[in-house]
Write a protein that holds these residues in place. Structure first.
Motif, PDB file in Angstrom:
ATOM      1  N   TYR A  26      -2.058  -3.927 -17.337  1.00  0.00           N
ATOM      2  CA  TYR A  26      -2.687  -2.769 -16.714  1.00  0.00           C
ATOM      3  C   TYR A  26      -1.772  -1.554 -16.807  1.00  0.00           C
ATOM      4  CZ  TYR A  26      -0.308  -4.463 -12.376  1.00  0.00           C
ATOM      5  OH  TYR A  26       0.590  -4.918 -11.451  1.00  0.00           O
ATOM      6  N   LEU A  27      -2.421  -0.407 -16.934  1.00  0.00           N
ATOM      7  CA  LEU A  27      -1.762   0.887 -16.958  1.00  0.00           C
ATOM      8  C   LEU A  27      -2.076   1.579 -15.644  1.00  0.00           C
ATOM      9  CD1 LEU A  27      -0.257   3.145 -18.604  1.00  0.00           C
ATOM     10  CD2 LEU A  27      -2.525   3.889 -19.363  1.00  0.00           C
ATOM     11  N   ASN A  28      -1.031   1.900 -14.880  1.00  0.00           N
ATOM     12  CA  ASN A  28      -1.186   2.549 -13.586  1.00  0.00           C
ATOM     13  C   ASN A  28      -0.924   4.046 -13.685  1.00  0.00           C
ATOM     14  OD1 ASN A  28       0.349  -0.169 -11.825  1.00  0.00           O
ATOM     15  ND2 ASN A  28      -1.796   0.365 -11.815  1.00  0.00           N
ATOM     16  N   VAL A  29      -1.776   4.819 -13.053  1.00  0.00           N
ATOM     17  CA  VAL A  29      -1.551   6.250 -12.871  1.00  0.00           C
ATOM     18  C   VAL A  29      -1.570   6.522 -11.369  1.00  0.00           C
ATOM     19  CG1 VAL A  29      -2.330   8.579 -13.411  1.00  0.00           C
ATOM     20  CG2 VAL A  29      -2.736   6.723 -15.041  1.00  0.00           C
ATOM     21  N   MET A  30      -0.519   7.183 -10.886  1.00  0.00           N
ATOM     22  CA  MET A  30      -0.423   7.518  -9.468  1.00  0.00           C
ATOM     23  C   MET A  30      -0.104   9.000  -9.304  1.00  0.00           C
ATOM     24  SD  MET A  30       1.682   4.269  -7.833  1.00  0.00           S
ATOM     25  CE  MET A  30       2.938   4.199  -9.115  1.00  0.00           C
ATOM     26  N   ALA A  31      -0.619   9.585  -8.236  1.00  0.00           N
ATOM     27  CA  ALA A  31      -0.276  10.959  -7.882  1.00  0.00           C
ATOM     28  C   ALA A  31      -0.686  11.198  -6.438  1.00  0.00           C
ATOM     29  CB  ALA A  31      -0.957  11.971  -8.804  1.00  0.00           C
ATOM     30  N   GLY A  32       0.007  12.141  -5.811  1.00  0.00           N
ATOM     31  CA  GLY A  32      -0.275  12.502  -4.430  1.00  0.00           C
ATOM     32  C   GLY A  32       0.448  13.775  -4.069  1.00  0.00           C
ATOM     33  N   LYS A  91       0.840  -1.191   0.000  1.00  0.00           N
ATOM     34  CA  LYS A  91       0.000   0.000   0.000  1.00  0.00           C
ATOM     35  C   LYS A  91       0.879   1.245   0.000  1.00  0.00           C
ATOM     36  CE  LYS A  91      -0.677   0.521   5.040  1.00  0.00           C
ATOM     37  NZ  LYS A  91      -0.356   1.966   5.191  1.00  0.00           N
ATOM     38  N   HIS A  92       0.256   2.375  -0.340  1.00  0.00           N
ATOM     39  CA  HIS A  92       0.939   3.673  -0.282  1.00  0.00           C
ATOM     40  C   HIS A  92      -0.132   4.719  -0.002  1.00  0.00           C
ATOM     41  CE1 HIS A  92      -0.420   3.448  -4.466  1.00  0.00           C
ATOM     42  NE2 HIS A  92       0.375   2.413  -4.633  1.00  0.00           N
ATOM     43  N   ASP A  93      -0.611   4.727   1.240  1.00  0.00           N
ATOM     44  CA  ASP A  93      -1.730   5.604   1.585  1.00  0.00           C
ATOM     45  C   ASP A  93      -1.454   6.489   2.802  1.00  0.00           C
ATOM     46  OD1 ASP A  93      -1.915   3.768   3.668  1.00  0.00           O
ATOM     47  OD2 ASP A  93      -3.786   2.862   2.966  1.00  0.00           O
ATOM     48  N   ARG A  94      -0.169   6.590   3.199  1.00  0.00           N
ATOM     49  CA  ARG A  94       0.202   7.470   4.311  1.00  0.00           C
ATOM     50  C   ARG A  94       1.289   8.430   3.842  1.00  0.00           C
ATOM     51  NH1 ARG A  94       2.798   5.085   8.882  1.00  0.00           N
ATOM     52  NH2 ARG A  94       3.782   3.698   7.360  1.00  0.00           N
ATOM     53  N   ASP A  95       1.149   9.688   4.192  1.00  0.00           N
ATOM     54  CA  ASP A  95       2.197  10.666   3.921  1.00  0.00           C
ATOM     55  C   ASP A  95       3.195  10.569   5.064  1.00  0.00           C
ATOM     56  OD1 ASP A  95       3.732  12.722   3.000  1.00  0.00           O
ATOM     57  OD2 ASP A  95       2.223  14.286   3.231  1.00  0.00           O
ATOM     58  N   ALA A  96       4.061   9.538   4.986  1.00  0.00           N
ATOM     59  CA  ALA A  96       4.969   9.207   6.086  1.00  0.00           C
ATOM     60  C   ALA A  96       6.357   8.905   5.549  1.00  0.00           C
ATOM     61  CB  ALA A  96       4.421   8.011   6.870  1.00  0.00           C
ATOM     62  N   LEU A  97       6.851   9.789   4.707  1.00  0.00           N
ATOM     63  CA  LEU A  97       8.185   9.599   4.140  1.00  0.00           C
ATOM     64  C   LEU A  97       9.251   9.676   5.239  1.00  0.00           C
ATOM     65  CD1 LEU A  97       7.738  11.737   0.912  1.00  0.00           C
ATOM     66  CD2 LEU A  97       8.014   9.259   1.050  1.00  0.00           C
ATOM     67  N   PRO A  98      10.333   8.920   5.101  1.00  0.00           N
ATOM     68  CA  PRO A  98      10.728   8.137   3.920  1.00  0.00           C
ATOM     69  C   PRO A  98      10.148   6.723   3.858  1.00  0.00           C
ATOM     70  CG  PRO A  98      12.466   8.057   5.550  1.00  0.00           C
ATOM     71  CD  PRO A  98      11.408   8.948   6.121  1.00  0.00           C
ATOM     72  N   ALA A  99       9.330   6.338   4.832  1.00  0.00           N
ATOM     73  CA  ALA A  99       8.847   4.959   4.874  1.00  0.00           C
ATOM     74  C   ALA A  99       7.744   4.697   3.855  1.00  0.00           C
ATOM     75  CB  ALA A  99       8.347   4.629   6.277  1.00  0.00           C
ATOM     76  N   LYS A 103       6.860   5.251  -2.505  1.00  0.00           N
ATOM     77  CA  LYS A 103       7.415   4.503  -1.377  1.00  0.00           C
ATOM     78  C   LYS A 103       6.274   3.682  -0.786  1.00  0.00           C
ATOM     79  CE  LYS A 103      11.416   6.576  -1.692  1.00  0.00           C
ATOM     80  NZ  LYS A 103      12.599   5.854  -2.234  1.00  0.00           N
ATOM     81  N   PHE A 104       6.379   2.372  -0.888  1.00  0.00           N
ATOM     82  CA  PHE A 104       5.257   1.526  -0.490  1.00  0.00           C
ATOM     83  C   PHE A 104       5.591   0.707   0.750  1.00  0.00           C
ATOM     84  CE2 PHE A 104       7.719  -0.788  -3.677  1.00  0.00           C
ATOM     85  CZ  PHE A 104       7.908  -2.013  -3.076  1.00  0.00           C
TER      86      PHE A 104
END
Length: 265
Positions: free
Chosen positions: A240-246, A171-179, A252-253
């Motif tokens: 599949y074609l993935n589009v990501m943005a945030g 998953k990648h659903d937390r704004d918790a960089l660098p993790a 970072k998953f």
């Protein structure tokens, strides 16, 4: 929570649309345009940047200050590398089909500024093999974070029949960089042969979101949060074609801990 499975319409023109409003999120937009030879799709990017991906077919792609001529080569997403065009915010674009065309319009917030439109040809994309055994899949990086853009990350993946993908679940659903980074994501699915189907599950640790979907050729799935593995059934390859943005343009998953042992098996 909006439904996570979006079905295309039949015919030509804009057959599928996902907007931040329809998805209930803040960043990713996605649409599919089916064009007959000679047909035109065009738009102004406004305050969003766009990556035009020729999923299949050949087309002339131009704008106010660029003209890349006729680009494209493959007539199926299973036949080779993609041809794409990046268009910054504050620009116009026009695509005129030279053959039957399936065009993906990937968008996210953009600042425009000094960025210029650019053609992303087969020689400009990197490919890699991920996983092993029946978790092997083939990745083409169209607009990775190493290439300039404001928000967009775009990648396509082919998963052979009988294999899993986006797996072990991550998953990648937390704004918790660098993790971990917070990224919304869409999956545009295609099957070969097209009468096939595949499966995708989107779920969170607490199961407040837990949706398992049968995906068919041309479907889009939404991943607002949570883990999102896919499975291609025997006899049918999955593209599949993935589009990501945030809020930050980095991928970072976080792997589901109970399944992380699979990376060492």
């Amino acid at each position: 929570m909006p439904k996570l499975l979006v079905k295309p319409k039949a015919g030509h023109g804009r057959v599928l649309t996902v907007t931040p409003d329809s998805a209930g999120w803040g960043y990713v937009g996605f649409e599919i345009q089916k064009l007959a030879p000679g047909q035109i799709a065009e738009a102004a990017t406004g305050d969003r940047e766009v990556c035009l991906v020729l999923v299949s077919g050949k087309a002339a792609i131009a704008g106010d200050d660029f003209d890349f001529g006729i680009v494209g080569e493959r007539m199926s997403p299973f036949e080779g590398k993609p041809h794409s065009v990046y268009v910054p915010a504050g620009a116009d674009w026009k695509v005129q089909a030279a053959t039957e065309v399936t065009l993906a319009v990937c968008s996210a917030p953009g600042t425009g500024g000094a960025r210029a439109a650019r053609y992303i040809g087969p020689d400009a994309v990197s490919q890699e093999v991920r996983g092993k055994g029946t978790n092997t899949r083939y990745v083409t990086n169209i607009l990775p974070e190493s290439e300039p853009a404001d928000s967009l990350l775009v990648v396509e993946v082919i998963t052979p029949g009988g294999h899993t993908s986006s797996y072990p679940p991550h998953k990648h659903d937390r704004d918790a960089l660098p993790a971990e980074s917070l990224l919304e994501e869409t999956y545009y699915h295609r099957l070969n042969p097209p009468q096939g189907f595949a499966f995708q599950r989107v779920y969170t640790d607490d199961r407040s979101l837990d949706e398992a979907m049968v995906v068919e050729d041309g479907d889009v799935t939404l991943v607002p949060k949570g883990y999102h593995p896919c499975a291609a059934i025997h006899g049918y390859d999955l593209y599949y074609l993935n589009v990501m943005a945030g809020p930050k343009r980095t991928w970072k998953f976080y792997n589901a801990p109970e399944h992380e042992w699979l990376l060492k098996a």
